[in-house]
Design an enzyme around this catalytic site. Structure first.
Site, PDB file in Angstrom:
ATOM      1  N   CYS A  73       1.006  -1.123  -0.032  1.00 55.28           N
ATOM      2  CA  CYS A  73      -0.066   0.038   0.116  1.00 55.28           C
ATOM      3  C   CYS A  73       1.086   1.187   0.105  1.00 55.28           C
ATOM      4  O   CYS A  73       1.613   1.386   0.764  1.00 55.28           O
ATOM      5  CB  CYS A  73      -0.850  -0.069   1.372  1.00 55.28           C
ATOM      6  SG  CYS A  73      -1.932   1.420   1.503  1.00 55.28           S
ATOM      7  N   CYS A 183      -0.834   3.744  -6.324  1.00 57.62           N
ATOM      8  CA  CYS A 183      -1.627   2.896  -5.677  1.00 57.62           C
ATOM      9  C   CYS A 183      -1.801   1.427  -6.152  1.00 57.62           C
ATOM     10  O   CYS A 183      -2.022   1.410  -7.337  1.00 57.62           O
ATOM     11  CB  CYS A 183      -3.134   3.612  -5.559  1.00 57.62           C
ATOM     12  SG  CYS A 183      -4.215   2.902  -4.631  1.00 57.62           S
TER      13      CYS A 183
END
Length: 262
Positions: A73, A183
């Site tokens: 992440c 992302c």
């Protein structure tokens, strides 16, 4: 110790894009994946909230005896990985937008970055941009709303396309030749992005580099699994298991999913 699993966590299903790269390169390694979908997206939370969620995820994976943890992440990496490395006695692999390779290869000297607010506002992102993109115009866009759409299984929906049209407009106006996906959810938008971007614009994400770094760190620490068999993989989510399973279609039967109530 070498037979212990690799732990991977993300704010949801997006990190499965990283898992696929790791499994492709290290198919003999067991893995445990944690999708904290209930708290997605991390990019809209405060630094303290992101840190506490990252600690919770780390301790879950350590309780499963993981030998190394991949923070799959971008937002959690930029806001929490320094703390995790200082306070837990296992190697951590982080992920951040692949600005450096994009900057080195760009011919137009104009690079677009699509990422969450939490990543774009982090000190690590600004450090990387300053030190590896000198002379490059970086066009940043927050992908607000995209993570929620992907988590809902709507990556290819008309709504996703409308959001992307707005986000891509300033980049196309600037005539970028590279789009950096900041992302781990965003690689699932690549089919749509391919339709919307000119052919000369290359899309780059960090998945392959993270897999190579994971392999390197395992070897450096003597943690590589000597087994030549196929690894076993367990996926945990605190949201709809069916959504997670939809991102794992086509994987082998040694993949198991489970709902986690936390």
């Amino acid at each position: 110790m070498n037979n212990r699993p690799i732990g991977i966590f993300d704010s949801g299903v997006g990190g499965t894009s990283i898992w696929k790269e790791i499994n492709g390169l290290l198919s003999n390694e067991d893995t445990i994946y944690l999708a904290d979908s209930k708290n997605a997206p991390y990019g809209e939370k405060s630094e303290e909230q992101i840190l506490q969620l990252s600690i919770k995820n780390t301790e879950f994976l350590l309780a499963k005896d993981c030998k190394l943890i991949v923070v799959a992440c971008n937002t959690a990496t930029t806001n929490a990985i320094s703390y995790l490395r200082e306070n837990y006695d296992v190697p951590f692999i982080g992920i951040e937008p692949a600005i450096k390779p994009a900057a080195l290869q760009s011919q137009s000297k104009k690079v677009g970055v699509l990422a969450t607010k939490g990543t774009l506002s982090s000190s690590l992102f600004h450090y990387t941009s300053k030190n590896h993109a000198s002379g490059i115009q970086i066009i940043e866009q927050e992908g607000t709303g995209l993570v929620k759409l992907i988590e809902a299984g709507m990556a290819n929906s008309a709504m996703s396309k409308r959001v992307l049209e707005i986000k891509l407009a300033p980049m196309l106006a600037a005539e970028i030749d590279y789009l950096v996906l900041g992302c781990t959810h965003y690689p699932y938008l690549i089919p749509v992005l391919r339709e919307m971007l000119p052919e000369n614009v290359k899309i780059i994400d960090s998945g392959e580099a993270v897999a190579r770094q994971t392999k390197s760190v395992l070897e450096q620490n003597g943690l590589s699994n000597p087994s030549e068999g196929k690894g076993k993989h367990h996926f945990f989510t605190n949201a709809d298991v069916r959504i997670l399973e939809s991102f794992l279609k086509g994987e082998k039967s040694n993949v198991k999913t489970a709902f986690l109530d936390f």
